[in-house]
Motif scaffolding. Structure first.
Motif, short mmCIF file in Angstrom:
data_model
loop_
_atom_site.label_atom_id
_atom_site.label_comp_id
_atom_site.label_asym_id
_atom_site.label_seq_id
_atom_site.Cartn_x
_atom_site.Cartn_y
_atom_site.Cartn_z
N UNK A 220 0.84 -1.20 0.00
CA UNK A 220 0.00 0.00 0.00
C UNK A 220 0.87 1.24 0.00
N UNK A 221 0.59 2.15 -0.90
CA UNK A 221 1.34 3.39 -1.00
C UNK A 221 0.53 4.52 -0.38
N UNK A 222 1.21 5.25 0.52
CA UNK A 222 0.53 6.34 1.21
C UNK A 222 0.24 7.47 0.23
N UNK A 223 -0.99 7.93 0.25
CA UNK A 223 -1.38 9.04 -0.61
C UNK A 223 -0.81 10.33 -0.05
N UNK A 224 -0.13 11.11 -0.88
CA UNK A 224 0.44 12.37 -0.36
C UNK A 224 -0.65 13.31 0.12
#
Length: 424
Positions: A220-224
């Motif tokens: 999972x990539x953290x949303x900026x």
């Protein structure tokens, strides 16, 4: 100790009775005298009236070498004190213990002729007096005919043949087990050489394998965070921090978007704060040029530069450094840890603690608005505006009110406000 044998003449007549008497009385006997060294067979002694062959005082114990007497004690100590054979002793133990009768009977009989060699498995397992395994049932050979029964009587040749058969049977069982295990491994592994636990099906039908084509989940990539989210987020910073006092300009520039008088400013950030300098620079530019701010109705506009000669320098600094620069203009910001416009210098000082943590008057839910108020209030001092207090209870506080300290002045409590023209 190795195996040894005894030699001596055959007892006869009364000697036999004396020997048997000693045998029954705790197996006490006298040491044998010298003999011929030959083993006496059971066939050399005639059977009694009941068909029983008396025990023979033979001179050997199953194989080995003739006893060699050597000086020095123990076995082979040389001449010993002997007692005449015709005078049996009662209560005197022999110097050398005799073998047990069953051992002599087991190994003195004539061995049976060997069984014919061939692929057939022996039909029956001979009894072994030294084996811990019970008798096996007879089985016919693979040729259909029973294997020839061993010749001889009693326990003939069973010591050697029993051990041989035990070894053959153990080898056969081991071979069968190896074949079964190999077949199980080959089945479970699907023809591969990797061994797997028995009873676990790895043919891919249970869906438990990562190699069955299932998609591997991506990390999972953290949303900026957006600009508004960053402006509403608090950041850790100590209220007692005193930084290095050294500044660096935020690189880049932002053109003045509006009409009216243009003010050029530079943004400096104290080194080592750990705060987002680009976020601070964007907040200053967007706040000052908002129509609700000093740029309302085209009255003025603001341009950010990073080099050249600015009209003023908006500076983000630690509480200690902010106090140092405000003191140059006769202002004390240490009591309430506030910001100031150091009018005697080029710097508009923004206290980094207040920028990071806000104030209780706005609370944590209004941190975005508090930061906008902080910029508008201190730049308002640089533009020549003094402090103003609220005069109507419940109304929005003026942007030039000291809202960091209190919203209740002279008993009049107002609401927090970030803008010069909040109704616009």
């Amino acid at each position: 100790m190795g195996r040894h044998s005894r030699t001596g003449p055959k007892p006869a007549g009364p000697d036999i009775e004396a020997a048997l008497a000693n045998e029954g009385g705790g197996r006490e006997s006298v040491p044998p005298g010298p003999g011929s060294g030959r083993r006496r067979r059971a066939a050399d002694t005639p059977a009694g009236a009941d068909g029983h062959t008396p025990f023979q005082q033979t001179g050997h114990v199953r194989g080995g070498h003739p006893e060699q007497r050597e000086p020095g004690g123990g076995w082979g100590t040389g001449p010993q004190q002997t007692v005449p054979r015709r005078q049996p002793l009662v209560g005197t133990r022999p110097l050398i213990p005799e073998p047990r009768r069953e051992f002599v009977e087991a190994f003195d009989a004539s061995p049976a002729p060997p069984a014919p060699r061939g692929p057939a498995v022996p039909s029956a397992r001979p009894a072994d007096p030294y084996s811990s395994v019970g008798e096996w049932p007879e089985q016919p050979s693979r040729g259909g005919a029973a294997a020839p029964a061993p010749t001889g009587k009693g326990r003939d040749g069973k010591g050697t043949r029993g051990r041989t058969f035990t070894g053959v049977a153990a080898a056969a069982v081991t071979t069968v087990l190896a074949v079964v295990v190999a077949g199980q491994v080959a089945h479970d592994s699907g023809g591969t050489s990797a061994a797997q636990p028995t009873g676990v099906d790895r043919d891919g039908t249970d869906g438990a394998s990562r190699s069955d084509g299932r998609p591997v989940p991506k990390a999972a990539q953290a949303k900026p965070l957006s600009y508004a989210e960053k402006m509403a987020k608090a950041y850790p910073l100590s209220p007692e921090l005193h930084g290095s006092g050294k500044f660096e300009a935020v690189p880049g520039a932002a053109k003045a978007p509006g009409r009216g008088h243009r003010y050029r400013y530079r943004i400096d950030v104290e080194k080592g704060l750990g705060l987002d300098a680009a976020l601070f620079a964007r907040a200053v530019q967007e706040t000052l040029n908002d129509d609700r701010s000093w740029a309302h109705a085209g009255a003025m506009t603001f341009e950010r530069i990073s080099s050249g000669d600015p009209d003023f320098v908006i500076t983000l600094a630690s509480p200690g450094t902010t106090g140092d620069w405000c003191r140059k203009s006769g202002l004390d910001t240490t009591e309430d840890n506030v910001s100031c416009d150091s009018a005697a210098t080029e710097r508009v000082m923004i206290n980094a603690y207040r920028w990071a943590q806000g104030s209780s008057t706005f609370g944590p839910d209004e941190l975005f608005a508090y930061r906008q108020m902080l910029i508008n209030h201190e730049v308002g001092h640089r533009l020549g505006h003094d402090h103003v207090s609220c005069r109507t209870p419940g109304a929005l506080a003026p942007v030039m009110q000291q809202q960091t300290k209190s919203l209740d002045i002279d008993g009049i409590k107002c609401r927090p406000n970030a803008w010069v023209h909040p109704g616009s």
